[in-house]
Design a protein around this motif. Structure first.
Motif, short mmCIF file in Angstrom:
data_model
loop_
_atom_site.label_atom_id
_atom_site.label_comp_id
_atom_site.label_asym_id
_atom_site.label_seq_id
_atom_site.Cartn_x
_atom_site.Cartn_y
_atom_site.Cartn_z
N GLY A 219 69.42 -10.03 63.92
CA GLY A 219 68.19 -9.26 64.10
C GLY A 219 68.37 -7.79 63.80
N CYS A 220 69.45 -7.44 63.10
CA CYS A 220 69.77 -6.04 62.84
C CYS A 220 69.94 -5.76 61.35
CB CYS A 220 71.07 -5.64 63.55
SG CYS A 220 71.00 -5.78 65.34
N TYR A 221 69.69 -4.50 60.98
CA TYR A 221 69.89 -4.05 59.60
C TYR A 221 71.37 -3.75 59.35
CZ TYR A 221 64.82 -3.55 59.20
OH TYR A 221 63.46 -3.80 59.15
N PRO A 222 71.75 -3.65 58.06
CA PRO A 222 73.16 -3.41 57.73
C PRO A 222 73.76 -2.15 58.33
CG PRO A 222 72.03 -4.27 55.82
CD PRO A 222 70.97 -4.01 56.86
N GLU A 223 72.94 -1.12 58.57
CA GLU A 223 73.49 0.09 59.16
C GLU A 223 74.11 -0.20 60.53
OE1 GLU A 223 70.61 3.09 60.11
OE2 GLU A 223 69.16 1.66 60.90
N ALA B 234 69.74 6.20 51.57
CA ALA B 234 69.78 4.75 51.75
C ALA B 234 69.56 4.39 53.22
CB ALA B 234 71.11 4.19 51.25
N LYS B 235 70.14 5.18 54.10
CA LYS B 235 69.98 4.92 55.53
C LYS B 235 68.54 5.17 55.97
CE LYS B 235 71.90 6.05 60.07
NZ LYS B 235 72.95 6.78 60.81
N GLU B 236 67.97 6.25 55.51
CA GLU B 236 66.60 6.59 55.91
C GLU B 236 65.59 5.60 55.33
OE1 GLU B 236 63.38 10.28 55.63
OE2 GLU B 236 65.33 10.45 54.67
N LYS B 237 65.78 5.20 54.08
CA LYS B 237 64.80 4.35 53.41
C LYS B 237 64.96 2.87 53.77
CE LYS B 237 63.31 2.89 48.76
NZ LYS B 237 61.87 2.88 49.05
#
Length: 446
Positions: free
Chosen positions: A62-66, A339-342
């Motif tokens: 349930g999480c993004y790669p960051e 990349a992190k922000e978008k």
């Protein structure tokens, strides 16, 4: 008083299945029987980069790669990709649905779901693991990846379903489609019948392989979708055999779509031309200040010294010039911060290059700049993925079961919403998740 039955879920991930495919599957007998009339999300927005391992990790956490730390199928390496596949679950930085389910008192199974090797909270496990070591047998390889003896027995009992080339020559021909997919579905059905897990995840790659080999759409597709429908039927019948179909919420999902490509380009050769990388006559890197690691239709650029501001500034300036010139295969240059922000993508990389829509990227730094299409590597076939999530045909999400509202259709959700949805049904907790449960499809939204 009769004991109340536990809730059950079965999640079937068909790699690279897209929304357009569902229109044909809706006419197929097993889809009709086990998923027809249920709930559907028309488009699932995946993560960036849209490649299998980061996507499946996001689908189960349930999480993004960051947050997960998994930004590629591979760990960063200058060596062969075969030595750097991220097979094992210890690379993931957060907990997942398997751990949440175990904490809530459920039994768990996973068959060929990526990045689950040696997972401590999967009771019956067959990791996506391609027998990578010389001398591997089915038993030695999958024991190394975390399968218990009783699961190894099931694996060995179904070995006759693998491709004739595997049966003759061994491990290098293990992952041949569709034989390996049929083998894995049969293993999963045997696990369901014998051990009756309450939470079961299974993944196969026949559609993904077909698209890489032939292009996104074509005459090859319908027979391949018939194989998917048969797998749905086999899984459904296994639930019927143990008397649990009516108590199981059945999900059909996927990780990403694909786009047709026309060429493969070598960004590392561009870095060499800029004086930031050196290689010997065989193409082995001997010195580098910057290096590209391909995710097919995007690529991450790493700096040998992340604090080397001179190299960073020089490279950023040159990449933007090449982007603007429009002939080098990339349409966008994201800094790590962008990349992190978008897209919630973060890591040790400095930049990320995004495809122009028809170019994929190679790790090679040998002349010439362009490489021919190569169906032996998923990154360089006739179609591939790894691009920004909004592009191209979209992943799928279909559901049917005792806790699913029939006839509900939603336009779009995110793949990080999948695991929280499963947790909601099970009454499990996933406080770390970025996504939220898709309550619109649930009978009990509270």
């Amino acid at each position: 008083m009769e004991e109340k039955k536990k809730r059950r879920i079965l999640v079937f991930s068909v790699d690279a299945l897209v929304s357009e495919d569902i229109e044909y599957l809706k006419t197929c007998p097993n889809f009709k029987k086990y998923l027809g009339g249920g709930a559907r999300v028309m488009k699932m927005r995946t993560i960036y980069p849209s490649v299998t391992y980061p996507a499946h990790v996001s689908m189960m956490t349930g999480c993004y790669p960051e947050k997960t730390g998994v930004v590629s199928n591979y760990s960063f390496s200058l060596d062969s990709k075969e030595d750097s596949w991220q097979w094992f679950s210890d690379v993931i930085r957060v907990e997942d649905i398997f751990t949440a389910a175990k904490k809530a008192g459920y039994t768990t199974a996973s068959v060929f779901w990526p990045v689950t090797g040696r997972h401590p909270d999967i009771d019956w496990l067959i990791d996506e693991y391609w027998m990578p070591q010389a001398g591997d047998t089915l038993r030695s390889s999958f024991e190394r990846a975390g399968s218990k003896p009783e699961v190894l027995d099931i694996i060995e009992s179904n070995a006759h379903l693998l491709a004739p080339s595997y049966l003759k020559t061994g491990r290098k021909n293990f992952c041949v489609h569709p034989e390996v997919d049929n083998f894995l579905v049969k293993c999963c059905c045997d696990i369901i019948r014998k051990f009756r897990p309450e939470v079961t995840f299974v993944h196969n790659g026949n559609i993904d392989n077909g698209r890489h080999t032939n292009g996104v759409f074509g005459e090859w597709l319908q027979p391949a979708l018939d194989i998917v429908d048969k797998a749905i039927g086999d899984l459904g019948e296994s639930l019927e055999a143990i008397g649990e179909l009516e108590n199981t919420d059945f999900f059909l999902v996927s990780d990403h779509g694909q786009l047709d490509i026309k060429r493969t380009i070598k960004p590392n050769l561009l870095l060499a031309r800029l004086g930031l990388l050196k290689a010997n006559a065989k193409g082995k890197v001997t010195e580098w200040k910057a290096y590209c690691r391909s995710n097919a239709m995007s690529t991450l650029i790493y700096l040998h010294d992340p604090d080397d501001k001179e190299t960073y500034d020089y490279l950023y300036s040159e990449l933007k010039k090449m982007r603007d010139e429009g002939i080098y295969g990339f349409s966008e240059v994201f800094t790590r911060e962008e990349a992190k922000e978008k897209e919630h993508l973060d890591g040790d990389f400095a930049f990320c290059l995004e495809t122009d829509g028809y170019t994929s990227y190679s790790d090679s730094c040998r002349e010439p700049l362009l490489a021919p299409l190569d169906v032996t590597d998923f990154r360089f076939g006739h179609a591939t993925h790894g691009y920004l999530p909004e592009k191209g045909p979209q992943p799928v999400f279909c559901a049917k079961g005792p806790h699913i509202r029939d006839g509900v259709t939603l336009d779009m959700r995110h793949t990080v919403d999948e695991a929280p949805t499963y947790a909601k049904i099970l009454g499990a907790e996933m406080p770390w998740a970025d996504g939220t449960a898709i309550t619109e499809i649930l009978k009990d939204k509270n």
